[in-house]
Write a protein that holds these residues in place. Structure first.
Motif, PDB file in Angstrom:
ATOM      1  N   SER A   1      -1.240   5.559   4.768  1.00  0.00           N
ATOM      2  CA  SER A   1      -1.609   6.342   5.942  1.00  0.00           C
ATOM      3  C   SER A   1      -2.486   5.469   6.838  1.00  0.00           C
ATOM      4  CB  SER A   1      -2.378   7.603   5.518  1.00  0.00           C
ATOM      5  OG  SER A   1      -3.621   7.241   4.908  1.00  0.00           O
TER       6      SER A   1
ATOM      7  N   ARG B   1      -5.126   2.565   5.627  1.00  0.00           N
ATOM      8  CA  ARG B   1      -4.953   1.185   6.079  1.00  0.00           C
ATOM      9  C   ARG B   1      -6.231   0.671   6.723  1.00  0.00           C
ATOM     10  NH1 ARG B   1      -0.924  -2.404   7.080  1.00  0.00           N
ATOM     11  NH2 ARG B   1       0.684  -0.926   6.393  1.00  0.00           N
TER      12      ARG B   1
ATOM     13  N   HIS C   1       3.287   3.660   0.503  1.00  0.00           N
ATOM     14  CA  HIS C   1       3.226   4.148   1.869  1.00  0.00           C
ATOM     15  C   HIS C   1       1.762   4.386   2.221  1.00  0.00           C
ATOM     16  CE1 HIS C   1       7.589   4.689   1.916  1.00  0.00           C
ATOM     17  NE2 HIS C   1       7.465   5.240   0.685  1.00  0.00           N
TER      18      HIS C   1
ATOM     19  N   ALA D   1       2.600  -2.406   0.994  1.00  0.00           N
ATOM     20  CA  ALA D   1       2.979  -1.474   2.061  1.00  0.00           C
ATOM     21  C   ALA D   1       3.840  -2.169   3.110  1.00  0.00           C
ATOM     22  CB  ALA D   1       1.731  -0.893   2.706  1.00  0.00           C
TER      23      ALA D   1
ATOM     24  N   GLU E   1       7.267   1.966  -4.432  1.00  0.00           N
ATOM     25  CA  GLU E   1       7.087   1.882  -2.989  1.00  0.00           C
ATOM     26  C   GLU E   1       5.690   2.385  -2.637  1.00  0.00           C
ATOM     27  OE1 GLU E   1      10.050   3.845  -0.787  1.00  0.00           O
ATOM     28  OE2 GLU E   1      11.723   2.640  -1.571  1.00  0.00           O
TER      29      GLU E   1
END
Length: 354
Positions: free
Chosen positions: A11, A15, A9, A42, A7
């Protein structure tokens, strides 16, 4: 087999960086693909769908998902690659230099690339040549030098150079020396036509001797003009006869004459006493190159004597006289540019005993 998808993720900061990377027209394709992979991951996309959209293998997508998940943006940069280990190192270079300090193998005059490679045993000759070129080491070139052991070198050299740089007012400075044993050699000369049609100019190796002449010459430092005379020998009597002709060429003038340390040039006090307007200045021991007439002798050899043929001694003398006359028509003084004279002792000189 594709590893289990990690996964991703993002921030807000990361991004923005990745989106800016995708928009930039100067982004490299590899960095653009990595940024797109992470952005799509993401968003919850699968590995295979990302691979299909970006145009890479699924394992590539899995690699950059894991790299970003573990290291963040730094994980998207290439890791340092060691590359191929060099075969030759600085230790090899030191071995070459150490070998050059040693005498060459028995029977050889100097080191060569193949000899060095053979002595080293494990170094290719092409690397030896590259190393020598990079360090500007020329194995074939030879320099010569002369060291003067004259304890009064500085004073004598300064005296001579001072006459070149700042001659005394209303005085004539002359550089005097002789070029002994100039041979009148007769050689067959002309053009040689090769089978390919090319024509070469040259001379035969065979020659006939017609005697020798000694050339006495005096160079006037201020004008560069030459006074020359021929003689069969170079004894003291011939030298003083030439000096009589030189003083006659400059009547009632103060003459400063620069000479080397030849024995016939010294112990002439009786002649100097009869010519009080003449003063001799001697170059230091083993430093006759300070005498400018030596430069002119080199010019004479290159422009007049090399590659010529003479059928008699008279023809040689007339040839030299003609050159002197032509040279005097366009003569210019030599310019001495080095004004400082220093005496320095050599320390740690290496002397090889054969």
């Amino acid at each position: 087999m594709i590893p289990e998808a990690r996964e991703v993720h993002l921030s807000r900061k990361d991004r923005k960086v990745l989106e800016a990377c995708c928009r930039s027209p100067v982004t490299l394709q590899r960095d653009l693909k990595r940024a797109r992979i992470v952005l799509l991951a993401a968003d919850g996309r699968s590995t295979r769908s990302i691979a299909k959209e970006v145009g890479v293998q699924p394992r590539i997508v899995s690699l950059w998902r894991h790299r970003y998940a573990d290291q963040g943006l730094e994980g998207l940069q290439d890791k340092p690659r060691p590359g191929k280990q060099p075969i030759y190192t600085k230790a090899t270079d030191k071995r070459i230099l150490k070998l050059l300090d040693k005498p060459p193998p028995d029977g050889f005059a100097r080191w060569t690339g193949p000899l060095l490679a053979g002595a080293l045993g494990d170094v290719d000759v092409q690397y030896v040549w590259r190393f020598l070129r990079s360090h500007k080491i020329d194995l074939a070139a030879r320099k010569s030098w002369c060291e003067s052991n004259d304890p009064n070198f500085t004073a004598k050299a300064a005296d001579v150079v001072g006459l070149y740089v700042a001659p005394l007012a209303k005085a004539i400075v002359l550089c005097v020396d002789e070029k002994p044993s100039i041979q009148a050699l007769e050689r067959a000369q002309g053009y040689l036509k090769l089978p390919n049609g090319r024509a070469l100019t040259g001379q035969s190796h065979d020659y006939k001797r017609h005697g020798t002449t000694t050339l006495f010459a005096a160079l006037e430092v201020a004008t560069g003009k030459i006074i020359a005379a021929h003689s069969k020998r170079r004894r003291r009597v011939e030298f003083l006869d030439f000096m009589n002709s030189v003083t006659a060429a400059f009547p009632n003038r103060k003459l400063h004459v620069i000479l080397d340390n030849l024995n016939t040039h010294k112990k002439n006090e009786h002649w100097l006493k009869a010519h009080p307007n003449v003063q001799f200045h001697f170059t230091p021991t083993s430093a006759s190159w300070l005498n400018q007439v030596e430069v002119w002798f080199s010019i004479l050899q290159g422009q007049s004597l090399s590659g010529t043929s003479f059928t008699s001694l008279t023809q040689l003398q007339e040839h030299i006289d003609a050159y002197v006359n032509a040279y005097n028509d366009r003569a210019e003084p030599f310019v001495w540019t080095k004004k400082k004279v220093r005496q320095r002792r050599f320390k740690g000189r290496r002397i090889t005993q054969l």
